[in-house]
Design a protein around this motif. Sequence first.
Motif, PDB file in Angstrom:
ATOM      1  N   GLN A  49       0.829  -1.202   0.000  1.00  0.00           N
ATOM      2  CA  GLN A  49       0.000   0.000   0.000  1.00  0.00           C
ATOM      3  C   GLN A  49       0.866   1.255   0.000  1.00  0.00           C
ATOM      4  O   GLN A  49       0.537   2.238  -0.667  1.00  0.00           O
ATOM      5  CB  GLN A  49      -0.913  -0.001   1.226  1.00  0.00           C
ATOM      6  CG  GLN A  49      -1.985  -1.091   1.201  1.00  0.00           C
ATOM      7  CD  GLN A  49      -2.718  -1.189   2.519  1.00  0.00           C
ATOM      8  OE1 GLN A  49      -2.156  -0.905   3.591  1.00  0.00           O
ATOM      9  NE2 GLN A  49      -3.967  -1.613   2.472  1.00  0.00           N
ATOM     10  N   ARG A  50       1.977   1.209   0.722  1.00  0.00           N
ATOM     11  CA  ARG A  50       2.855   2.381   0.774  1.00  0.00           C
ATOM     12  C   ARG A  50       3.474   2.672  -0.592  1.00  0.00           C
ATOM     13  O   ARG A  50       3.739   3.832  -0.919  1.00  0.00           O
ATOM     14  CB  ARG A  50       3.966   2.193   1.812  1.00  0.00           C
ATOM     15  CG  ARG A  50       3.480   2.197   3.247  1.00  0.00           C
ATOM     16  CD  ARG A  50       4.591   2.541   4.233  1.00  0.00           C
ATOM     17  NE  ARG A  50       5.751   1.684   4.105  1.00  0.00           N
ATOM     18  CZ  ARG A  50       5.925   0.542   4.737  1.00  0.00           C
ATOM     19  NH1 ARG A  50       4.976   0.086   5.555  1.00  0.00           N
ATOM     20  NH2 ARG A  50       7.031  -0.159   4.589  1.00  0.00           N
ATOM     21  N   ARG A  51       3.700   1.644  -1.393  1.00  0.00           N
ATOM     22  CA  ARG A  51       4.266   1.879  -2.731  1.00  0.00           C
ATOM     23  C   ARG A  51       3.300   2.687  -3.589  1.00  0.00           C
ATOM     24  O   ARG A  51       3.696   3.658  -4.231  1.00  0.00           O
ATOM     25  CB  ARG A  51       4.573   0.530  -3.397  1.00  0.00           C
ATOM     26  CG  ARG A  51       5.719  -0.242  -2.739  1.00  0.00           C
ATOM     27  CD  ARG A  51       5.747  -1.688  -3.184  1.00  0.00           C
ATOM     28  NE  ARG A  51       6.784  -2.431  -2.485  1.00  0.00           N
ATOM     29  CZ  ARG A  51       6.827  -3.766  -2.402  1.00  0.00           C
ATOM     30  NH1 ARG A  51       5.861  -4.494  -2.976  1.00  0.00           N
ATOM     31  NH2 ARG A  51       7.806  -4.363  -1.753  1.00  0.00           N
ATOM     32  N   VAL A  52       2.052   2.278  -3.601  1.00  0.00           N
ATOM     33  CA  VAL A  52       1.049   3.041  -4.354  1.00  0.00           C
ATOM     34  C   VAL A  52       0.868   4.422  -3.736  1.00  0.00           C
ATOM     35  O   VAL A  52       0.766   5.429  -4.447  1.00  0.00           O
ATOM     36  CB  VAL A  52      -0.294   2.283  -4.386  1.00  0.00           C
ATOM     37  CG1 VAL A  52      -1.361   3.106  -5.104  1.00  0.00           C
ATOM     38  CG2 VAL A  52      -0.123   0.927  -5.073  1.00  0.00           C
ATOM     39  N   GLY A  53       0.854   4.475  -2.409  1.00  0.00           N
ATOM     40  CA  GLY A  53       0.682   5.743  -1.726  1.00  0.00           C
ATOM     41  C   GLY A  53       1.821   6.712  -1.993  1.00  0.00           C
ATOM     42  O   GLY A  53       1.617   7.932  -2.020  1.00  0.00           O
TER      43      GLY A  53
END
Length: 283
Positions: A104-108
């Motif tokens: 999720q942090r990658r997309v975020g």
Amino acid sequence: MREPLVKLEQASRLDRIGDRLQRIVQGTLRTQRVRDLLHGVWLGHPLHPAMVQVPVGAWMSAAVLDLMPGQRRAATTLIGIGTVSALPAAVAGLNDWAALSRDQRRVGLVHAAANSVALACYAGSLVARRNGRHGLGKALAYLGLSAASGGAYLGGHLAYSQGAQVSQSISELHRMSEGWHSLGDMATLPQRQLITCEIDEVSVILYRHGDDVTVMLERCPHQSGPLGQGQVQEVDGHDCVVCPWHGSTFRLNGGEVVHGPAANDQVLLPTRVVNGRLEARLP
């Protein structure tokens, strides 16, 4: 569009930047009270999605006014409002982002980068307009709107496809059948200890305090952490369960979230005692 997003979720090369930024955010926002405020614990749901309505609304309205004659001043005012209000919204978003899982942090991270580009374009647009270069100001504003739209798309993917900051436990209710479900003899239930059991293969926790018994969904609404493996702590005079994964804290006598990163209350099931046996049902 799905395949590029899957590749983005799996883009481990972003972790070097993301992990460093996460440490910076967590090191800067150290106070629990500040983190809870930015998570939206006091509001009952995440604060960031609510805050972004102001800059997005202002920027989109400015885009419409830029197409109309005689609206330079109004458009410039809206650009200013949107640019200023985007800053606290970004801080709230970074606070939420730092508590997400790695995919999720990658997309975020890309979501934040797109919004940063948008913010820079709108800041440049505001400067250009105030210097009388309205043509350049309009061009920068439309570039900013394009970047913000891309960031919004990624934000939607985070929420609706990856479940970021969405209650992970509420779907468990749909797996339970109607009616009362027996959970065991009341007399054998120990005092002030977390007990885990199942209703229709849905895990719940039981907590007895005197003659009162709490039956709570076991999956933490933040990232599905096992509340049954958490610790019981007293917070402001209330017994609370603390998620062992990220520290989200919920009152055992009401389900209210006390500390984030969860911003949603946890679901409690109504209970009754019949012939000495504890029963629970859907809310």
